[in-house]
Scaffold this motif. Structure first.
Motif, short mmCIF file in Angstrom:
data_model
loop_
_atom_site.label_atom_id
_atom_site.label_comp_id
_atom_site.label_asym_id
_atom_site.label_seq_id
_atom_site.Cartn_x
_atom_site.Cartn_y
_atom_site.Cartn_z
N ARG A 83 -54.74 -27.56 -16.50
CA ARG A 83 -55.81 -27.06 -15.62
C ARG A 83 -55.28 -26.21 -14.46
NH1 ARG A 83 -61.04 -25.93 -16.17
NH2 ARG A 83 -61.97 -25.84 -14.13
N GLU A 84 -54.20 -26.67 -13.83
CA GLU A 84 -53.63 -25.91 -12.71
C GLU A 84 -53.18 -24.54 -13.15
OE1 GLU A 84 -50.60 -27.54 -10.16
OE2 GLU A 84 -51.64 -29.45 -10.14
N TRP A 85 -52.52 -24.50 -14.29
CA TRP A 85 -52.02 -23.22 -14.80
C TRP A 85 -53.19 -22.28 -15.12
CZ3 TRP A 85 -52.17 -20.98 -19.83
CH2 TRP A 85 -51.37 -19.85 -19.98
N LEU A 86 -54.24 -22.82 -15.75
CA LEU A 86 -55.40 -22.00 -16.06
C LEU A 86 -56.06 -21.47 -14.80
CD1 LEU A 86 -57.06 -23.97 -18.98
CD2 LEU A 86 -55.91 -21.76 -19.12
N ASP A 87 -56.15 -22.32 -13.77
CA ASP A 87 -56.76 -21.90 -12.51
C ASP A 87 -55.94 -20.83 -11.80
OD1 ASP A 87 -58.92 -23.56 -12.87
OD2 ASP A 87 -58.10 -25.18 -11.63
#
Length: 52
Positions: free
Chosen positions: A29-33
């Protein structure tokens, strides 16, 4: 002899699910954000496919 005929949509859907299953472990999720711009997204796509 019976012939199985697959529609193009069925083949594409199968390939889609195979691709998703393959890259899912690499996503978080962090990477996608962190993907904000179009360039970020394109570079990420290249990185994900380079290791194939």
């Amino acid at each position: 002899m019976r012939w199985l005929i697959f529609s193009p949509q069925a083949i594409l859907e199968s390939q889609y699910h195979e691709a998703i299953d393959k890259i899912k472990p690499q996503l978080d999720r962090e990477w996608l954000d962190s993907l904000v711009t179009e360039d970020d997204i394109l570079n990420a796509a290249v990185e994900l496919t380079e290791n194939d």
